[in-house]
Design an enzyme around this catalytic site. Structure first.
Site, PDB file in Angstrom:
ATOM      1  N   THR A   1       0.788  -1.079   0.197  1.00  0.00           N
ATOM      2  CA  THR A   1       0.005   0.062   0.150  1.00  0.00           C
ATOM      3  C   THR A   1       0.869   1.251  -0.159  1.00  0.00           C
ATOM      4  O   THR A   1       0.364   2.105  -0.692  1.00  0.00           O
ATOM      5  CB  THR A   1      -0.894   0.009   1.211  1.00  0.00           C
ATOM      6  OG1 THR A   1      -1.701  -1.143   1.232  1.00  0.00           O
ATOM      7  CG2 THR A   1      -1.641   1.131   1.029  1.00  0.00           C
ATOM      8  N   GLU A   2       1.827   1.314   0.824  1.00  0.00           N
ATOM      9  CA  GLU A   2       2.778   2.533   0.864  1.00  0.00           C
ATOM     10  C   GLU A   2       3.594   2.768  -0.237  1.00  0.00           C
ATOM     11  O   GLU A   2       3.763   3.958  -0.729  1.00  0.00           O
ATOM     12  CB  GLU A   2       3.493   2.243   2.325  1.00  0.00           C
ATOM     13  CG  GLU A   2       2.671   2.338   3.567  1.00  0.00           C
ATOM     14  CD  GLU A   2       2.444   3.850   3.875  1.00  0.00           C
ATOM     15  OE1 GLU A   2       2.894   4.765   2.976  1.00  0.00           O
ATOM     16  OE2 GLU A   2       1.507   3.996   4.920  1.00  0.00           O
ATOM     17  N   SER A   3       4.141   1.825  -0.882  1.00  0.00           N
ATOM     18  CA  SER A   3       5.319   1.934  -1.662  1.00  0.00           C
ATOM     19  C   SER A   3       5.284   0.856  -3.069  1.00  0.00           C
ATOM     20  O   SER A   3       6.244   1.056  -3.561  1.00  0.00           O
ATOM     21  CB  SER A   3       6.542   1.624  -0.942  1.00  0.00           C
ATOM     22  OG  SER A   3       6.795   0.406  -0.620  1.00  0.00           O
TER      23      SER A   3
ATOM     24  N   TYR B   1      -7.319   3.864   3.032  1.00  0.00           N
ATOM     25  CA  TYR B   1      -6.172   3.337   3.114  1.00  0.00           C
ATOM     26  C   TYR B   1      -6.527   1.961   3.960  1.00  0.00           C
ATOM     27  O   TYR B   1      -5.890   0.843   3.362  1.00  0.00           O
ATOM     28  CB  TYR B   1      -5.370   4.212   4.245  1.00  0.00           C
ATOM     29  CG  TYR B   1      -3.990   3.358   4.654  1.00  0.00           C
ATOM     30  CD1 TYR B   1      -2.940   3.677   3.699  1.00  0.00           C
ATOM     31  CD2 TYR B   1      -3.849   3.026   5.760  1.00  0.00           C
ATOM     32  CE1 TYR B   1      -1.734   3.215   3.982  1.00  0.00           C
ATOM     33  CE2 TYR B   1      -2.558   2.426   6.243  1.00  0.00           C
ATOM     34  CZ  TYR B   1      -1.580   2.557   5.409  1.00  0.00           C
ATOM     35  OH  TYR B   1      -0.189   2.105   5.551  1.00  0.00           O
TER      36      TYR B   1
END
Length: 377
Positions: A231-233, A361
């Site tokens: 999700t983040e990167s 998110y």
């Protein structure tokens, strides 16, 4: 009746059971417009280093715009790698969302030679984010296996590790796939290199042992760690953000990083960007922060699944954002949260959280967790 039917449909699509949906429809809880006080800031928030970061970016952007103009200036982000070389006249752009590598040059003399050098540099850039300066045109030391190894295949379907293969592939790309476009008043020469279909999986597999060790060290599930990284990167170890977040799990040094140093590592200060660009240290720090969330900031959440959802939401939108979803007063918010079933907590955090990004998110992370457990990441 139409509103009720729509609500029921949305809840069912979110994964809730019909029994829960019918029960939830009559649940009454208050949402407010103020954050609870005295809670730790989390990754994704601006820090005191923002001013220094802005100065760095301003100087860097000025150099880039000299050759690429306002409309075609690119900067590395969470899901794209951008590296300028050759006095800012050439650049590599790895788009992890689209799965494509674009290498281009605006050199006016012998542009194909400049482009070939840029292609080989891109293909041989090592898997060492700490050794690549994303905010200058500095050269790259080709030491170690390339970052794109296995994510890009040459014209023979082979992964690229050595300079001779990179050079032959660069010649092939220029001979068969050279493209041109106008940038400002000059010609840009470029090639597009497709990444393999499972490029994200190939990046993720590289961190299996690191994730496993962090999971055991802090008691955080592996599927959660993988889902956060994706999700983040998108498993991009070079990931940076406008909020001074670095690396695979997008850790902010001044907030989550400082908390981990103080509360887990028993050391002063905060991690440097170089520290957080190390995949092992980044995953350790991000996972340690989940340990802090579970055992300190959200320790009063009684149900394990409700705690799980709250931790994910807090990693992005802050502990205060989680509590604000339920009530402006911290104690009242925690009591209200604990009165709800886990599916109700999930619904609230994905529908009533004050920040739209945090609502999305939690949905993304839980979806990626399911994919991990199905062997898809």
């Amino acid at each position: 009746m139409k509103k009720r039917a729509l609500l029921l449909s949305l809840l069912l699509l979110s994964g809730c059971s019909r029994e829960f949906v019918e029960k939830f429809y009559d649940v009454d809880y208050a949402a407010t417009n103020r954050f609870a006080k005295n809670l730790a800031p989390l990754p994704g928030q601006f820090t005191k280093d923002s001013a220094a970061f802005d100065r760095l970016m301003s100087n860097f952007s000025g150099q880039v715009k000299r050759y690429w103009g306002d409309n075609d200036s690119l900067v590395s982000g969470k899901r794209q790698y951008v590296k300028y070389t050759d006095g800012y006249k050439s650049r590599a752009h790895v788009d992890f969302v689209r799965g494509v590598v674009i290498v281009e040059t605006v050199a006016t003399t012998e542009p194909e030679n400049h482009l070939k050098e840029a292609i080989t540099t891109t293909l041989l850039t090592p898997d060492n984010p700490g050794g690549v300066d994303l905010y200058s045109d500095s050269g790259i030391d080709f030491n170690g296996k390339p970052f794109l190894y296995g994510q890009v295949l040459d014209q023979q379907g082979k992964p690229i590790e050595w300079s001779w293969r990179a050079n032959k592939f660069a010649d092939h790309l220029i001979n068969t796939g050279l493209k041109k476009r106008k940038i400002r008043y000059q010609q840009a020469y470029y090639v597009e290199i497709p990444m393999v279909a499972d490029h994200a999986n190939k990046r993720g597999y590289k961190y299996a042992s690191i994730v496993r060790d962090a999971s055991r060290r802090y008691g955080i599930p592996e599927d959660l760690i993988y889902a956060i990284i994706k999700t983040e990167s998108s498993f991009n170890p070079y990931a940076v953000s406008h909020a001074n977040a670095y690396g695979l799990m997008q850790v902010v040094p001044n907030t989550a990083g400082a908390d981990v140093f103080k509360l887990v590592k028993n050391k002063s200060g905060k991690p440097s960007p170089e520290y957080l660009f190390d995949p092992a240290k980044n995953i350790d720090t991000g996972t340690a922060y989940f340990y802090i969330l579970r055992n300190r900031y959200l320790k009063d959440v009684r149900d394990p699944l409700s705690l799980h959802y709250s931790m994910i939401s807090a990693y992005n939108g802050g502990t205060g954002g989680v509590l604000k979803t339920f009530h402006r007063d911290r104690k009242r918010a925690m009591n209200d949260l604990n009165r709800l079933e886990p599916n109700q907590v999930y619904w609230a955090l994905t529908n009533k959280h004050p920040k739209a990004e945090a609502r999305r998110y939690l949905q993304k992370v839980t979806t990626f967790q399911k994919e991990f457990n199905q062997g898809k990441i």
